[in-house]
Design an enzyme around this catalytic site. Structure first.
Site, PDB file in Angstrom:
ATOM      1  N   GLY A 177      97.835 -21.452  38.709  1.00 41.17           N
ATOM      2  CA  GLY A 177      97.480 -20.526  37.651  1.00 41.17           C
ATOM      3  C   GLY A 177      96.795 -19.242  38.092  1.00 41.17           C
ATOM      4  N   ASP A 178      96.274 -19.219  39.317  1.00 44.07           N
ATOM      5  CA  ASP A 178      95.649 -18.004  39.862  1.00 44.07           C
ATOM      6  C   ASP A 178      95.857 -17.992  41.368  1.00 44.07           C
ATOM      7  OD1 ASP A 178      94.278 -15.606  39.928  1.00 44.07           O
ATOM      8  OD2 ASP A 178      92.287 -16.514  39.910  1.00 44.07           O
ATOM      9  N   LEU A 179      97.106 -18.153  41.766  1.00 52.35           N
ATOM     10  CA  LEU A 179      97.431 -18.405  43.172  1.00 52.35           C
ATOM     11  C   LEU A 179      97.631 -17.094  43.924  1.00 52.35           C
ATOM     12  CD1 LEU A 179      97.877 -20.772  45.130  1.00 52.35           C
ATOM     13  CD2 LEU A 179     100.320 -20.554  44.683  1.00 52.35           C
TER      14      LEU A 179
END
Length: 268
Positions: A177-179
């Site tokens: 999700g926030d890679l």
């Protein structure tokens, strides 16, 4: 001792001998603590520490590396301190394997069992069965009222065309999700941990797009991750738009160029 370190010590039942700020922490203060028993741990705040703990547990359950959760309450998350010695030559290939392993885990629908946030920007994760509708409502149109009107009109035009651009029911992969690169820890040739997640279930290409927003994984990553679905390159700007819009809302008009560039790449 500040409140974050003090609460971490209370949760662990061990005094803190030393507390040092860690790099990053733009949205959530983060400390490296040396405990009186000699251990090093990480203490951080965040929008929902207990939810982040569940996300890290989900990543670990997939077989991808993540820091162990040592304690959590409504204000503080205390984590294992993972080795972070930098990257070796094979680290990019290992990241490809790690992300592929994460994405094997599949959810029943698109979304997550709780909403989350990037700072002041809400992440709406209500469950859905229609992927273009999820991306339209939860990731694009949710920015109404937070962007200049001319910019948001372009976002709306793209949102209105998603049924022609995104698959209706891709596999609901577990997403970090926030890679981006700052949320991957390396120890030599291996990824030691994925950190700071904002997990939900969705199209695997979302993570891949985010990973290429501030950098570009090389051939070793892609060879290890595996073949992408046809049309992935055309969908990448659509998936990059969400984090670009989040950055614009959090950090201001300096990110207009990024948002406009992604919209242009999407043909809007």
């Amino acid at each position: 001792m500040n409140a974050l370190a003090r609460r971490a010590a209370e949760l662990l039942g061990v005094p803190v001998a030393e507390a040092r700020p860690m790099a990053g922490g733009d949205l959530s203060p983060c400390l490296r603590l040396r405990l009186a028993d000699g251990r090093d741990v990480v203490a951080k705040s965040g929008p929902a520490p207990r939810e982040e703990a569940r996300m890290l547990a989900a990543i670990a359950a997939s077989g991808a590396p993540a820091p162990a959760v040592l304690a959590a309450d409504e204000t503080v998350l205390v984590l294992e301190c993972l080795p972070a010695t930098g990257t070796g030559q094979q680290a990019e290939a290992d990241l490809g394997r790690v992300v592929a392993r994460l994405h094997v885990t599949e959810g029943p629908r698109y979304g997550w069992h709780a909403d989350y946030a990037f700072g002041s920007v809400a992440i709406e994760n209500g469950w859905g069965d229609d992927w273009p509708a999820f991306w339209r409502e939860r990731r694009l149109l949710c920015h109404a009222g937070h962007l200049p009107a001319s910019l948001f009109r372009r976002v709306e035009r793209l949102a209105d065309d998603l049924t022609n651009r995104l698959p209706e029911r891709p596999r609901a992969a577990l997403l970090h999700g926030d890679l981006w690169g700052g949320n991957v820890l390396y120890a030599g040739e291996r990824v030691s941990g994925l950190i700071d997640p904002a997990c939900y279930h969705g199209h695997a290409e979302v993570d891949l797009a985010m990973l290429s927003l501030f950098g570009r994984p090389g051939p070793a990553f892609h060879a290890a991750y595996g073949t992408l679905e046809p049309g992935a390159a055309e969908r990448a700007p659509i998936y990059k738009l969400w984090p670009a819009l989040v950055h614009r809302r959090l950090f201001g008009a300096g990110y207009d160029g990024m948002v406009e560039g992604v919209l242009e790449a999407a043909g809007v």
